[in-house]
Design an enzyme around this catalytic site. Structure first.
Site, PDB file in Angstrom:
ATOM      1  N   ASN A  63       0.774  49.402   6.229  1.00  0.00           N
ATOM      2  CA  ASN A  63      -0.489  50.290   6.306  1.00  0.00           C
ATOM      3  C   ASN A  63      -1.955  49.236   6.444  1.00  0.00           C
ATOM      4  O   ASN A  63      -2.158  48.607   5.345  1.00  0.00           O
ATOM      5  CB  ASN A  63      -0.661  51.019   4.948  1.00  0.00           C
ATOM      6  CG  ASN A  63      -2.141  51.728   4.733  1.00  0.00           C
ATOM      7  OD1 ASN A  63      -2.773  51.893   5.868  1.00  0.00           O
ATOM      8  ND2 ASN A  63      -2.445  52.231   3.635  1.00  0.00           N
ATOM      9  N   LYS A 111      -4.716  49.855   6.916  1.00  0.00           N
ATOM     10  CA  LYS A 111      -6.299  50.214   6.290  1.00  0.00           C
ATOM     11  C   LYS A 111      -7.343  49.873   7.508  1.00  0.00           C
ATOM     12  O   LYS A 111      -7.122  49.941   8.644  1.00  0.00           O
ATOM     13  CB  LYS A 111      -6.449  49.694   4.872  1.00  0.00           C
ATOM     14  CG  LYS A 111      -5.223  49.975   3.920  1.00  0.00           C
ATOM     15  CD  LYS A 111      -5.436  49.554   2.762  1.00  0.00           C
ATOM     16  CE  LYS A 111      -4.478  50.023   1.984  1.00  0.00           C
ATOM     17  NZ  LYS A 111      -4.684  49.850   0.434  1.00  0.00           N
ATOM     18  N   HIS A 143      -3.030  59.434   1.274  1.00  0.00           N
ATOM     19  CA  HIS A 143      -3.195  58.279   0.709  1.00  0.00           C
ATOM     20  C   HIS A 143      -4.396  58.333  -0.343  1.00  0.00           C
ATOM     21  O   HIS A 143      -5.402  59.138  -0.124  1.00  0.00           O
ATOM     22  CB  HIS A 143      -3.858  57.335   1.608  1.00  0.00           C
ATOM     23  CG  HIS A 143      -3.371  55.682   1.265  1.00  0.00           C
ATOM     24  ND1 HIS A 143      -4.493  55.275   0.296  1.00  0.00           N
ATOM     25  CD2 HIS A 143      -2.500  54.708   1.246  1.00  0.00           C
ATOM     26  CE1 HIS A 143      -4.353  53.921  -0.077  1.00  0.00           C
ATOM     27  NE2 HIS A 143      -3.076  53.721   0.670  1.00  0.00           N
ATOM     28  N   GLU A 178      -6.621  56.297  -1.282  1.00  0.00           N
ATOM     29  CA  GLU A 178      -7.975  56.105  -0.731  1.00  0.00           C
ATOM     30  C   GLU A 178      -8.668  57.139  -0.001  1.00  0.00           C
ATOM     31  O   GLU A 178     -10.070  57.335  -0.213  1.00  0.00           O
ATOM     32  CB  GLU A 178      -8.119  54.792   0.152  1.00  0.00           C
ATOM     33  CG  GLU A 178      -7.640  53.549  -0.760  1.00  0.00           C
ATOM     34  CD  GLU A 178      -6.973  52.424   0.085  1.00  0.00           C
ATOM     35  OE1 GLU A 178      -7.063  52.623   1.337  1.00  0.00           O
ATOM     36  OE2 GLU A 178      -6.571  51.423  -0.606  1.00  0.00           O
ATOM     37  N   GLU A 187       2.755  55.821  -4.849  1.00  0.00           N
ATOM     38  CA  GLU A 187       2.022  54.490  -4.870  1.00  0.00           C
ATOM     39  C   GLU A 187       0.885  54.752  -5.882  1.00  0.00           C
ATOM     40  O   GLU A 187      -0.047  55.507  -5.965  1.00  0.00           O
ATOM     41  CB  GLU A 187       0.893  54.469  -3.652  1.00  0.00           C
ATOM     42  CG  GLU A 187       1.829  54.407  -2.387  1.00  0.00           C
ATOM     43  CD  GLU A 187       0.689  53.578  -1.172  1.00  0.00           C
ATOM     44  OE1 GLU A 187       1.186  52.724  -0.592  1.00  0.00           O
ATOM     45  OE2 GLU A 187      -0.336  54.201  -0.851  1.00  0.00           O
ATOM     46  N   GLY A 190      -3.788  47.244  -4.137  1.00  0.00           N
ATOM     47  CA  GLY A 190      -4.662  46.290  -3.857  1.00  0.00           C
ATOM     48  C   GLY A 190      -5.306  45.398  -5.456  1.00  0.00           C
ATOM     49  O   GLY A 190      -5.947  44.703  -5.091  1.00  0.00           O
ATOM     50  N   SER A 202       0.744  46.607  -4.220  1.00  0.00           N
ATOM     51  CA  SER A 202       0.813  45.281  -4.126  1.00  0.00           C
ATOM     52  C   SER A 202       2.406  44.718  -4.003  1.00  0.00           C
ATOM     53  O   SER A 202       3.060  43.874  -4.911  1.00  0.00           O
ATOM     54  CB  SER A 202       0.501  45.024  -5.531  1.00  0.00           C
ATOM     55  OG  SER A 202      -0.803  45.095  -5.753  1.00  0.00           O
TER      56      SER A 202
END
Ligand code: PGA
Length: 235
Positions: free
Chosen positions: A7, A9, A91, A93, A157, A163, A193
Site C-alpha cells: 500500500n 498511500k 483503510h 487512514e 491492521e 506506521g 509495520s
C-alpha cells in the site's frame, strides 16, 4: 504461499512508480502472490509496466456508484477501464481522516465486488480500544459490515501498529485473525509495520494469509524481501 500487498498511500507519483515497477518487473519473486496499490495518478503507468507479470495492481479506494457528482471519487468502472482489477477499502487512514464508516466501506466493497474486482477490506482496533478491552467488539462490528465473497480478503491492521514501528506479536495477530475468520470466512492479511525482518514470523502463523505492507513496500529491496518471505511459506 501468502499474498503480499504493498500500500503506497500518498507516495510515488508516476515517475517514481515507473522506476519501482521497472525494478519489480526484473525481479524473480519466486512465484509470489503480489499486489501493488499506487495512488490514483500512478495506476496507469503501473498497469502498463507490470502487464504480463504476476504482479496485480489495485487502487487504494473505490466509489460505490458507476459515475456521478462525487468530487474526488473514482468508480470501479473507471478503474477497470484502466486495467485495475482490485481496490483497498476502509483503510484506517480513510476512517480516521476522511470520515469513512463501516457503512460507506461496505458500499464500496459491495460495488467493487459486483463489478468483478477483488477487494482488500481493512479492519482493526485503535490503541485505546485495545486497552479498554474493546478489540473483539470493534472487530465484530467492522467485519460484520462485509459480506463473504470469493474475491474478498480482509486485512487486520491494528491502528496502533500502522506506521509506528510497533508490530502485533505473532500470537496477537493469530488470535485476531482467528476471531475475524469466526465472523467471516475469508483470507486475512496482517498489516502494521511489517518489515523484512518480521515478515516471516508473522506470515508463519496459520491464520495469517498474507501481509498489507505500507512503509516497507516503498523500498524495492525491502518489498522484494517480504514478497520472497511470503512465497516461501505454504498457505
Ligand atoms: P505500515 O502501514 O506498514 O507502514 O505500518 C500498513 C498499512 O497502513 O497498510
Amino acid at each position: 504461499m501468502k499474498l503480499i500487498a504493498g500500500n503506497w498511500k500518498m507516495y510515488k507519483g508516476p515517475a517514481e512508480a515507473a522506476e519501482f515497477c521497472l525494478g519489480l518487473r526484473d525481479e524473480d519473486l519466486d512465484g509470489a502472490d503480489v499486489v501493488v496499490c499506487p495512488p490514483y495518478v500512478s495506476l496507469a503507468v503501473s498497469v502498463q509496466l507490470l502487464a504480463g507479470t504476476e504482479v496485480a495492481v489495485a487502487a487504494q479506494n473505490v466509489h460505490w456508484d458507476e459515475e456521478g457528482p462525487y468530487t474526488g471519487e473514482i468508480s470501479a468502472r473507471m478503474l477497470l477501464e484502466l486495467g485495475v482489477y482490485g481496490a483497498i477499502v476502509g483503510h484506517s487512514e480513510r476512517r480516521q481522516y476522511f470520515g469513512e464508516t463501516d457503512e460507506t466501506t461496505a458500499k464500496r466493497a459491495r460495488a467493487a465486488l459486483a463489478a468483478g474486482m477483488f477487494v482488500i477490506g481493512c479492519v482493526g482496533e485503535t490503541e485505546e480500544e485495545r486497552e479498554t478491552g474493546q478489540t473483539e467488539q470493534v472487530l465484530q462490528r467492522q467485519v460484520s459490515a462485509f459480506e463473504s465473497d470469493d474475491n474478498l480478503v480482509l486485512a487486520y491492521e491494528p491502528v496502533w501498529a500502522i506506521g509506528t514501528g510497533r508490530t502485533a506479536t505473532p500470537d496477537t495477530a493469530q488470535e485476531a485473525h482467528l476471531f475475524i475468520k469466526s465472523i467471516l470466512d475469508v483470507p486475512v492479511l496482517y498489516g502494521g509495520s511489517v518489515k523484512p525482518d518480521n515478515a516471516a514470523v508473522l506470515l508463519s502463523q496459520p491464520d495469517v494469509d498474507g501481509a498489507l505492507v505500507g512503509g516497507a513496500s516503498l523500498d524495492l529491496e525491502s518489498f522484494i524481501a517480504i514478497c520472497r518471505a511470503g512465497a516461501n511459506i505454504p498457505s
